[in-house]
Design a protein around this motif. Sequence first.
Motif, short mmCIF file in Angstrom:
data_model
loop_
_atom_site.label_atom_id
_atom_site.label_comp_id
_atom_site.label_asym_id
_atom_site.label_seq_id
_atom_site.Cartn_x
_atom_site.Cartn_y
_atom_site.Cartn_z
N LEU A 104 -95.25 -40.60 0.57
CA LEU A 104 -94.30 -40.73 1.66
C LEU A 104 -93.26 -41.78 1.28
O LEU A 104 -93.60 -42.75 0.60
N GLN A 147 -98.46 -31.37 1.53
CA GLN A 147 -97.51 -30.44 2.13
C GLN A 147 -97.82 -28.97 1.81
O GLN A 147 -96.96 -28.30 1.22
N GLU A 166 -99.99 -32.75 11.41
CA GLU A 166 -99.97 -34.16 11.01
C GLU A 166 -101.37 -34.75 11.16
O GLU A 166 -101.95 -34.69 12.24
N ASP A 221 -98.18 -33.65 6.33
CA ASP A 221 -96.89 -33.72 7.00
C ASP A 221 -96.92 -33.00 8.36
O ASP A 221 -97.81 -32.19 8.61
#
Lengths: 220, 145
Positions: B32, B42, B115, B139
């Motif tokens: 990140l 992801q 998330e 994500d």
Amino acid sequence: MAVDSVRRLVDRGVSQPLPTQHISKFERLNSRELDAVDLLSDESPYFDSYEFDGQTRTYSEFEFTTEPLFGSPKSAIGVLEYREESNFIFLVLDQDTPKPDTIFDELRENAGDQFPVQGDFSPTYENICDFIRAADHVVKVNTPTTKDDPVTRISEGANLPIELARLRFDYEENSKIITYSDGQLTIPLPERENSLLQSLSEQASLREYVIQTFEMAFHE
Amino acid sequence: MSFISRSRCRLREFCGIGHSEICAELSPRQTLPGQNDVLLLQPEGGFLLKIVPTSDKKYDGEIRFKVQDPFEIRNQSRPEIVDWDYNQQKLQFNEVDERSEVLMKAVLPEKFRGEASACISAIDCTENITVGRLPMKSDPPVSNG
């Protein structure tokens, strides 16, 4: 663009038919079967011959329907290619969703012992670097572990961890850039007038040449 | 062994992570922004496991990965002297006498996309000691309209 995701069957050397009946979220549509013909002996710069000459190649077109937690079900059409002697399975999809892992996981859970697919694809660095060395030209490789020129090191015999390789393969009059990354092969197919199933299951093609090279580099 | 590797081993012992015949380092390949030590998924993310024996003895042993459900660990590729057991989530090292690096990845299965935060623990099975940890974050779901 169609992407091949690779797995092996658990029981190597034991021929297994692709599942024929309707299982879970799979609806089998059409299938095709043919024998592999050695394309490497006359063309490969790295392998003298093809070890799996004559093996049965089975292609099974299917429709896979996802059941999302929210929203309506979505369908995708793909092809499973099973190569009987090398025990490789290639799942070919030309759309991003569902993810290949989702389809393999569904197949593992529902076909079970009938078609025992390994949970993931775990090649050695030597497998991947042999595949790179068998290409006609190396366009690019990404490795996390060395700042030295990895292409030169691999050509000199080093086996490195590779995250991505872009390679050119030449077969007869055809020349294509293919990508290998984390158990996935991206091989451009010719402009399609036919179905994905027909495009994949040609007796001799650049794709089949790349797949035979892959089998030789990655077999155990 | 390099000074940096020795320092990492001492740091782990000081922090109470434990003592083992090896040092292990888990390096994320995607992170990140502003959080260089957090693996970004992801919905999957690669990491490099580096193993260094702490003595002159060759290392024969197993490293097991532990993550919270529904995350799981998969192998991307490995040196010839290392085997991977997906079902046991375990790497088997055979006579490693110098630095050994294995490309792994953490995966959040598609149906759980969203998330979430979790932590990967690498456990030396011989001593049942955690030899490395890596926090990770998946994500937020991508809106497709």
